[in-house]
Design an enzyme around this catalytic site. Structure first.
Site, PDB file in Angstrom:
ATOM      1  N   HIS B 471       0.819  -1.212   0.000  1.00 56.72           N
ATOM      2  CA  HIS B 471       0.000   0.000   0.000  1.00 56.72           C
ATOM      3  C   HIS B 471       0.857   1.267   0.000  1.00 56.72           C
ATOM      4  O   HIS B 471       0.383   2.357  -0.295  1.00 56.72           O
ATOM      5  CB  HIS B 471      -0.931  -0.007   1.219  1.00 56.72           C
ATOM      6  CG  HIS B 471      -2.273   0.597   0.950  1.00 56.72           C
ATOM      7  ND1 HIS B 471      -2.444   1.657   0.097  1.00 56.72           N
ATOM      8  CD2 HIS B 471      -3.521   0.271   1.387  1.00 56.72           C
ATOM      9  CE1 HIS B 471      -3.725   1.982   0.043  1.00 56.72           C
ATOM     10  NE2 HIS B 471      -4.403   1.131   0.804  1.00 56.72           N
ATOM     11  N   ASP B 475      -2.411   2.250  -4.527  1.00 57.10           N
ATOM     12  CA  ASP B 475      -3.674   2.233  -3.814  1.00 57.10           C
ATOM     13  C   ASP B 475      -4.654   1.299  -4.511  1.00 57.10           C
ATOM     14  O   ASP B 475      -4.397   0.773  -5.581  1.00 57.10           O
ATOM     15  CB  ASP B 475      -4.235   3.658  -3.752  1.00 57.10           C
ATOM     16  CG  ASP B 475      -3.210   4.611  -3.165  1.00 57.10           C
ATOM     17  OD1 ASP B 475      -2.544   4.216  -2.184  1.00 57.10           O
ATOM     18  OD2 ASP B 475      -3.036   5.718  -3.714  1.00 57.10           O
TER      19      ASP B 475
END
Lengths: 325, 497
Positions: B471, B475
């Site tokens: 992450h 995204d």
């Protein structure tokens, strides 16, 4: 009561002559019992039409038998020595073995060529050979080599009932071997080897008179803790690779013993097929025991020295297993 | 006489320690620059360490099984510049145990050129540049030019010429080492002797050794076929098995004993280097990388059709193209389309030098289950490969992974991994990112599923794909777009054969 190989073989012929009117015996002196007395008394019992003497011509005997077989009889001919089968080769190889194929299956040659092979008692270079390898080279033939009187009894009967020409090789040394005839004998199928002795460490492949020798060697090796599986091939053509594969997959080591010379022998064929079909099963090179590459000498001492015996097998097995001594 | 120490180089990004598996060169062997000299077992693979110099191995400083660290001195090499004189001495064994002795007797024997030879030797040992002799072919021009330029060293290059069999007729007079001739011959013959020297290595004895060493085939392990098969089935390295058969052949019993000896004992077991590496890497992944997962189904109908078609026309013996090859090609294309995912995260998020490092090309790891662990060899520049070449590369890489024969470079440089547990795998599973990569695709078992297509009911071969993403790098939106694009490729017909 035990009976000799010759007596038990005679019984098989006698029973087949009685069972099937198409069965005939042909050969030199067979009406008088033949050179080894296998057919003694059969002419008196079944008549000289069905147990017939022939001239001394292996070519003629084989040609006559082939013609008779084509016409519906089931001749069992006797070639006195496999050494003389050379004289019947043309008919056997070019005619008997080919009819089924060349007639597209319309014809068949249901005959059995009984012949005697191997060295015994100083019969010298021209009467002692083991020429079976020549015949396993010929498509259309079946080659059988029994290892005992009872094996011979069953295999001869099965051979007589085959629809194709069978070369039935009797080892002269086995002729005096005695066995008790059981009440019933199950006829062994042609083309199937048998496990003569079960074992785990080494597969010892033999046939004919080498089987009893191999069993003796296995016994001796067992005393030093080596477990040998002895395969009796019984049929040399076609080879029973299934039984061989099952055994080799268990023991992973193979020793092939035959009285014939190694050069181009039955053992060479078996070794090659194991090498290509069972390569991944092998833990050691396939090894052969056979006669030295010379003619069989006349002098009994030399003959004895030459023939591969128990000691040769034991020594080769120990080398193969890496347990010398 | 130059004596050079060879050191253990850094292998891979994270190597801290390794074990010396075996020496590939013995004392006395001639070693050419770039030739493997020893073998190390690092956490993830076996690595051959190459010599950085050319010369003769005079001393091994590390024992087999020793734990080694970066920078450890591994061996002494006697480089070649001056040793030709030593070899010419004849009385000296090729496997000179001490460089000093070699130098001494070499100098002493070169009695005709006298001090000149000695000074030649001195030049070589004191001036590192003259250890040009390190590399047989390239050393030639340099030592020749040295010979040309400095009269003092002329006899040395003469003696070098004399020892080169190819230049025999000419060098006979030169190598005869009459000092009067040598200086004259050397400058004139510089170029010629260069070409002559470029063929044979510099000294008679040395050349025999060098050739023997370079051309010697790797030692073949004598092993019976059934023993070899059993060893392979049990992931047993035959090099660790002692053969008791004829001529040392490894037989079935030897392999059985080795497997028995290897059987796990009860109680706590220390980590193998493989398990330790997996544990370390996965701990880093789970504790330092925030990860999320997106999933989507894929319909294999198009891939299956293409695969059947391509496999029907493969060259004989070429490895079959598998679903993994299609996946690799599709991932490569998707990575180049979404470069944001084709990168690695570097540094601590709070530190000023934290960065996202984009990759050039598609370097994709393939998770390979090996005995007691897993390896993730990286297939580099997958975007350049058609499916057939990809299949060949993938098959070779997997094969070597299973045999622990990967090169270190094949374990580095990836940004993305593919984990496919195959036909016997679960319906769906998720993986965690393999640092320093930033994503991993987990491929569920292919199975026939009822799906609705354009309002109709169809049965299609389907799999569930789960994409796990770092992450810090990307995204959810990017990841889902990437995955959707990947599925589009897999369900389409645009393949590079």
């Amino acid at each position: 009561m035990t009976q000799t190989f010759i007596e038990i073989l005679r019984r098989a012929l006698d029973e087949e002559l009685a069972r099937d009117k198409a069965v005939h015996l042909l050969g030199e002196d067979v009406a008088a019992g033949g050179a080894f007395g296998v057919t003694r008394g059969l002419a008196q019992k079944h008549g000289e039409t069905r147990v017939r003497n022939t001239p001394i011509s292996e070519a003629a005997i084989t040609g006559m038998a082939t013609g008779a077989a084509l016409c519906g009889l089931r001749p069992v001919l006797e070639i006195m020595f496999i050494d003389f089968a050379t004289l019947s080769l043309d008919c056997l190889v070019n005619q008997s073995a080919k009819y089924r194929y060349m007639s597209g299956g319309q014809l068949s040659v249901p005959m059995v060529v009984r012949t005697q092979a191997g060295a015994a008692g100083g019969a010298a270079a021209q009467h002692s050979q083991s020429l079976e390898a020549w015949f396993i080279h010929v498509p259309g033939l079946i080659v059988v080599a029994p290892s005992s009187p009872l094996e011979a009894y069953g295999l001869l009967k099965s051979a007589i009932r085959m629809e194709d020409p069978v070369l039935f090789i009797e080892h002269k040394r086995l002729y005096t071997m005695r066995q008790e005839m059981p009440a019933t004998v199950e006829l062994p199928p042609i083309g199937r080897a048998r496990v003569a002795r079960a074992g785990d460490d080494l597969t010892l492949i033999a046939y004919s008179a080498m089987v009893p020798t191999a069993l003796e060697a296995a016994e001796e090796l067992a005393r030093s803790g080596v477990s040998v599986e002895v395969l009796d091939l019984r049929t040399l053509l076609p080879l029973d690779m299934e039984t061989i594969a099952a055994s080799v997959s268990k023991t992973h080591r193979v020793l092939i013993a035959h009285e014939a010379v190694q050069n181009g022998g039955v053992g060479a064929e078996i070794a090659a097929r194991i090498g290509s079909e069972l390569f991944d099963e092998l833990d050691a090179p396939v090894t052969r025991v056979g006669c030295p590459f010379v003619p069989i000498p006349f002098a009994p001492e030399l003959e004895h020295a030459l023939l591969p015996g128990r000691e040769n097998i034991v020594r080769a097995a120990r080398e193969l297993l890496g347990t010398q001594g | 006489m130059a004596r050079v120490a060879l050191e253990i180089p850094k292998v891979g990004l994270v190597m801290e320690q390794a074990r010396l598996v075996r020496w590939l060169k013995n004392v006395g062997d001639t070693v050419t620059q770039g030739e493997p000299i020893l073998e190390l077992e690092t956490e993830k693979s076996l690595v051959e360490i190459e010599s950085t110099e050319t010369g003769r191995l005079v001393e091994q400083l590390l024992a087999v099984d020793a734990e080694v660290h970066i920078g450890d001195q591994a061996a002494w090499l006697e480089t070649d510049a001056a040793s030709s004189a030593g070899v010419r001495a004849g009385s000296l064994p090729a496997a000179s145990p001490s460089a000093a002795r070699g130098a001494e007797s070499g100098a002493g024997n070169a009695s005709a050129p006298g001090g000149a030879a000695k000074s030649g030797g001195a030049t070589a040992s004191t001036a590192p540049s003259a250890s040009a002799g390190n590399a047989a072919p390239t050393s030639a021009p340099r030592s020749a030019s040295v010979g040309g330029a400095a009269p003092a060293s002329a006899p040395r290059s003469a003696s070098v010429g004399g020892a080169a069999p190819a230049s025999a007729p000419r060098s006979a007079s030169v190598g005869g080492a009459a000092p009067a001739i040598a200086p004259r011959a050397a400058p004139n013959e510089a170029a010629a002797s260069t070409s002559a020297r470029s063929i044979p290595p510099p000294s008679g004895t040395g050349s025999a050794n060098a050739r023997g060493a370079t051309n010697a085939p790797p030692t073949r392990i004598m092993c019976s076929p059934v023993a070899r098969r059993l060893a392979a089935q049990n992931g047993l390295d035959l090099r660790t098995v002692k053969g008791t058969g004829p001529r040392g052949r490894i037989q079935l019993a030897d392999v059985r004993h080795a497997i028995e000896a290897k059987a796990p004992a009860s109680g706590p077991q220390p980590l193998s280097s493989m398990r330790r590496a997996v544990a370390r890497s996965m701990t880093i992944s789970a504790t330092t990388i925030p990860q999320f997962i997106v999933s989507q189904s894929v319909d294999w109908t198009a891939v299956q059709a293409k695969r059947t078609e391509l496999n029907a026309h493969l060259q004989h013996g070429a490895p079959k193209i598998t679903v993994n090859d299609f996946l690799l090609q599709a991932i490569a294309r998707a990575l180049l389309t979404y470069p944001a995912l084709n990168s690695t995260f570097r540094g601590n998020p709070d530190s000023p030098d934290a960065a996202i490092v984009p990759a050039q090309g598609a370097h994709i790891g393939l998770v390979v289950a090996v005995e007691n662990g897993l390896l993730v060899p990286i297939l580099h520049d997958v975007q350049q490969l058609g499916l057939a070449d990809l299949a060949r590369r993938r098959a070779d890489t997997v094969d070597r992974a299973l045999k622990s024969r990967l090169k270190q470079a094949e374990l580095e440089g990836g940004t993305f991994s593919l984990s496919n547990l195959g036909a016997r795998g679960p319906d769906r599973f998720t993986a965690i990112v393999n640092p320093p990569q930033s994503a991993i695709l987990a491929v569920g078992r292919q199975r026939d599923c009822v799906v609705a297509i354009n309002g109709g009911i169809h049965v299609r071969p389907m799999s569930e794909l789960s994409l796990t993403v770092d992450h810090r790098v990307a995204d959810g939106r990017l990841a889902s777009e990437f995955l959707r694009y990947l599925v589009e490729i897999l369900e389409g017909n645009e393949w590079r054969a």
